[in-house]
Each structure stands twice: as structure tokens, then as C-alpha cells.
Design an enzyme around this catalytic site. Structure first.
Site, PDB file in Angstrom:
ATOM      1  CG  ASP A 118      -0.437  -0.098   2.599  1.00  0.00           C
ATOM      2  OD1 ASP A 118       0.895   0.160   2.779  1.00  0.00           O
ATOM      3  OD2 ASP A 118      -0.889  -0.537   3.767  1.00  0.00           O
ATOM      4  N   GLY A 119       2.262   0.971   0.186  1.00  0.00           N
ATOM      5  CA  GLY A 119       3.293   2.517  -0.050  1.00  0.00           C
ATOM      6  C   GLY A 119       2.934   2.946   1.387  1.00  0.00           C
ATOM      7  CG  ASP A 245      16.760  -4.697   0.570  1.00  0.00           C
ATOM      8  OD1 ASP A 245      17.042  -6.085   0.902  1.00  0.00           O
ATOM      9  OD2 ASP A 245      15.606  -4.282   1.085  1.00  0.00           O
ATOM     10  CG  ASN A 246      17.200  -3.330   4.693  1.00  0.00           C
ATOM     11  OD1 ASN A 246      16.477  -2.648   3.989  1.00  0.00           O
ATOM     12  ND2 ASN A 246      16.619  -4.245   5.367  1.00  0.00           N
ATOM     13  CG  ASP A 255      15.929   0.678   5.113  1.00  0.00           C
ATOM     14  OD1 ASP A 255      15.177   1.656   5.075  1.00  0.00           O
ATOM     15  OD2 ASP A 255      16.693   0.170   4.128  1.00  0.00           O
TER      16      ASP A 255
END
EC number: 2.7.7.-
Length: 473
Positions: A118-119, A245-246, A255
Site C-alpha cells: 500500500d506504500g 538492500d538495507n 532502515d
């Protein structure tokens, strides 16, 4: 409201991003704003209403060139195509010292990389990142920082309904190991080279004249990551989700999802609800740091040497430096926590003996070191009978205990974001009571002061039994 934005990241090939405006929210309301950080970034003062409009994404900054970044990553060891699924990079600003920083809205709505999400983000998750990233800054640990949290006036469902919010995050850059994985997997060698050149120019300009930029870059990132993870271990911080990716190329903590601080010393401590196998437990953080660097090395191979066998040989030789470098830095840190300025066999044995007692007796990691450095001998040995003999050996080893304690006081924090206090602040904030959040935030700004503040040091019995943290997505 004017901010002198630029966006050098947008000079990269279009494969690396998608132009994206933040999605508007229903009723933006400013929860908190970091005035000190805003001053450093030369961000002008404005009314709370105007700040809420701009830092929710409802009103676009003049000169902003907003985009969502593309990247990939290994999540719990498995490669996945990712990207900014709920964030947009507004642009970059220069601080008062001329250093460049990204300004990003997190939980700003759906992007092409949302993968069905949902962003959005919950107020609790955004406030957790604000609290802990600011705590890390004042602890002296490289970190992204938080500029603002704006409530959206909307509900976000994560098992149950929560208040929604948008966080404004500030970073040296949002380049990740996963960005290089993406370039290697989907961009081809030309785009990979463009990314490397850009990253070196922005973060490691001293490498621009190096005859093998890719190899030197790998070594520089390794040094930055070793320094960062040693700092995490110093204060008992558990990141919780060290996916590639973190892992920031700049060497900043990024993050803050299911992160937490360890209370009772146990190297196997894990709080993250999604880390069911303990992959990212406290003791495993350096191991995963090395694993992530091997992934970066794999992405860089074509640029390290055109001959694949030679590239692997060179990358392997570089990665073999990780363990001895980490052990050197870790041992020096641990000895400093005891007030020992030199690292030797006796000092390391003394430190490991203390950690063994702490683990066996369930002693608090922060409070034990704080008591050794700030309290008198009687208070320290009262923590447990086993510490009496150890303390006598420590006195013999350090000699000048006053000098040792002076050394320790810049290394051992007195105040950390205790899990129960963080949770209390988040629950109360959700209910509309901001006071616990701001009280805790104020205390976290002076982590090496205030030994007499027992409220922030006392850990309720059994508070961490079954305690879980969540990533917020």
C-alpha cells in the site's frame, strides 16, 4: 517554502529510477520536526501547517525532482528485485559544511516498485525510526537521521488498524549493496560502471585516481561496514534485518525496521518477528556483514578485472581482510569499554571473562559497563558475586582506575532506547499522548550523561520475554 534542491542521482541512466511524486494524504498534521537538523541543512523555518503540507508530500517543493530508486537485494539470503516501494527521493541538499545529503519521504505512497503493497507506514513504525536513528546519532554511530514525522489522518492496516504517518529521512545517500546487485543483474556492464563512477564521485572521491577503482571501492566499503558493525556491537544494537538492500554503501545505519537494543547480555539475542531462524541475531551481525560484502564483490567482478578468474582472485583476496580487520577493531573497542587503551592478550581475556559472567548471570549489557565506569567499586560488585574476583583482576590490569574510567566514559553509554520505553512512547503516541515520546527523545540526546537517572536504567523483570519487533511494511 524554498529548499535549494539538486538531484545528482537523476544523472544516472533512467534504468536506476522512476520519476515519482508522493501521493497526497487526507489530513496532514505535524507530529515532530527536528529543528537542529533543519538548521544544519539550511532548511528554512515555517509554520507547523506548512511543514505538514510539504513533509507529507501534499505540496511539492519548488526545485524538487522526486523519484523512486530501483534496486535489488538478498532478503534472508534470497535474491529479489526490489526498489523504493513506499518512498520517494525529493532531492539533495548541501549542509552548512558543504556535505551533500538525500532528503527522502518514507511511506509516501505507492510506486512502480511496491509489489502489491500500500506504500504507507504506521505512526508507530515512523516514530520508532525517528527515535532510534536520533539515538544512534547522539551515540556517535554513523546513521541516517530523521527530519520530520507527519500524521496523515488515514488508517493503515498491519494486522490491525493504525494511524498513518510519513517520515522524512536524511542520508549521505540511499545507495545500497542492492543497488549494485540491480546494476549487475539488469543493467549491463555500462550501467554498472556508470553507477560505480557516480558512487565514487559522491561518497569516496579519494578513489577517483586509483588504478583499480572497483577493487579499491570494495575495500573502502568494507572498512566502512566494519567500523559500523563494531559500533553496533559496542552499544548492543541489533539491526534485525541486514538484507543487502538495507546495507548502505556510505557505511551509515539505514532502515530501522525491527531493530532493538539488547538488555541482558546474550549474543544469540534476536527480537525481529521476521527473523525466525536468528540469521540476524546480535552475534551474527559481523558474519552477515562479511556475507553482504561478498555479494557486493560479486556484483563488481566485471569491473575488478576483465578476466573473470583474476577478478575472483582479487576480490577474494580483498574479502579475506574482513575477519582480521573486524577482529582488530572489535578487540580495540571491547578493551576501550574496560578503559584499556592498548589491546593485548590479557586485556582481551579480561573482556571475554566479563562477557562470560554477564551472559551466565543475565546481567544488563549497558548497565554493567556503565556501573564499572561511572559508579564506585561497591556498586559494581553488588551486581553479582562473580564480579568481585573479576573486578580485582581488572584493577590489577588497568592500574590507574581513575584514568581508565575517564577513557570508558566516552565509550559506554548510560542511556539507550530501552525497548519497554520505546514501546510505551509509541503506544501513547498512537493514543494521542506525545509526552513519553518527547521525554525519551530528550534523554537520548545525552547518552553519556545522567548516571543518576534510574528510570532510564531500571529494566522491569521479564520485560524482554517474548518481545518482538516488526518491520512496519
Amino acid at each position: 517554502m524554498h529548499i535549494a534542491f539538486s538531484n545528482t542521482y537523476a544523472t544516472l541512466p533512467e534504468r536506476f529510477f522512476t520519476l515519482q511524486h508522493p501521493q497526497k494524504v487526507a489530513v496532514p498534521k505535524l507530529f515532530c520536526f527536528n529543528d537542529d537538523l533543519a538548521h544544519t541543512l539550511a532548511i528554512p523555518h515555517a509554520s507547523t501547517e506548512k511543514l505538514a503540507e510539504y513533509f507529507s508530500g501534499n505540496t511539492l517543493f519548488e526545485g524538487s525532482f522526486s523519484l523512486a530508486m530501483a534496486y535489488a537485494g538478498h532478503q534472508f539470503g534470497h535474491f529479489t528485485m526490489l526498489g523504493d516501494g513506499r518512498a520517494v527521493l525529493l532531492g539533495e541538499v548541501l549542509d552548512l559544511a558543504g556535505k551533500r545529503h538525500d532528503i527522502q519521504l518514507k511511506a509516501s505512497g505507492v510506486t512502480p516498485y511496491s509489489r502489491g503493497g500500500d506504500g504507507r507506514g504506521t505512526l508507530g513504525a515512523m516514530l520508532r525510526e525517528y527515535l532510534i536513528s536520533e539515538a544512534m546519532h547522539y551515540l556517535g554511530i554513523p546513521t541516517t537521521r530523521s527530519l520530520a514525522v507527519v500524521e496523515t489522518g488515514e488508517e493503515v492496516v498491519r494486522e490491525k488498524s493504525h494511524k498513518g504517518a510519513v517520515l522524512t529521512r536524511v542520508a549521505s545517500s540511499h545507495l545500497r549493496v542492492g543497488t549494485f546487485e540491480y546494476a549487475r543483474q539488469y543493467g549491463g556492464q555500462k550501467n554498472l560502471k556508470a553507477l560505480l563512477e557516480y558512487t565514487i564521485a559522491r561518497l569516496y572521491p579519494h578513489l577517483e585516481a586509483h588504478p583499480n577503482k572497483a577493487l579499491a571501492f570494495l575495500q573502502a566499503v568494507m572498512e566502512a561496514q566494519v567500523a559500523l558493525i563494531v559500533e553496533w556491537m559496542r552499544v548492543g544494537f541489533i539491526h534485525g534485518v541486514m538484507n543487502t538492500d538495507n546495507m548502505s554503501i556510505s557505511g551509515e545505519t539505514i532502515d530501522y525496521g525491527p531493530c532493538a537494543f539488547m538488555n541482558a547480555y546474550n549474543p544469540k539475542t534476536v527480537f525481529s518477528s521476521i527473523d525466525r531462524m536468528g540469521r540476524y541475531r546480535f552475534e551474527n551481525q559481523p558474519v552477515i556483514g562479511g556475507w553482504n560484502l561478498s555479494v557486493l564483490a560479486g556484483a563488481l567482478l566485471p569491473l575488478i578485472d576483465s578476466d573473470e578468474d583474476k577478478a575472483v582472485e582479487k576480490a577474494t583476496a580483498a574479502l579475506e581482510e574482513f575477519v582480521p580487520l573486524y577482529e582488530q577493531k572489535y578487540d580495540a573497542m571491547l578493551c576501550k569499554k574496560l578503559g584499556l587503551e592498548r589491546v593485548d592478550k590479557e586485556g582481551k581475556a579480561l573482556a571475554n571473562a566479563l562477557l562470560g559472567i554477564m551472559q551466565q548471570k543475565g546481567l544488563d549489557y549497558t548497565n554493567t559497563f556503565a556501573s564499572l565506569g561511572f559508579a564506585d567499586k561497591e556498586h559494581f560488585v553488588s551486581l553479582d558475586d562473580a564480579l568481585k574476583a573479576w573486578h580485582a583482576q581488572w584493577e590489577h590490569t588497568v592500574g590507574d582506575t581513575a584514568s581508565a574510567k575517564a577513557c570508558m566514559r566516552s565509550c559506554n553509554p548510560l542511556v539507550i532506547p530501552r525497548n519497554h520505553l520505546v514501546e510505551e512512547a509509541l503506544v501513547e503516541a498512537e493514543a494521542g499522548n506525545k509526552k513519553p515520546f518527547f521525554t525519551l527523545l530528550h534523554a537520548l540526546k545525552t547518552p553519556y550523561e545522567g548516571y543518576e537517572n534510574a528510570q532510564l536504567q531500571t529494566i522491569p523483570y521479564g520485560v524482554d520475554v517474548g518481545y518482538k519487533t516488526f518491520c512496519g511494511t
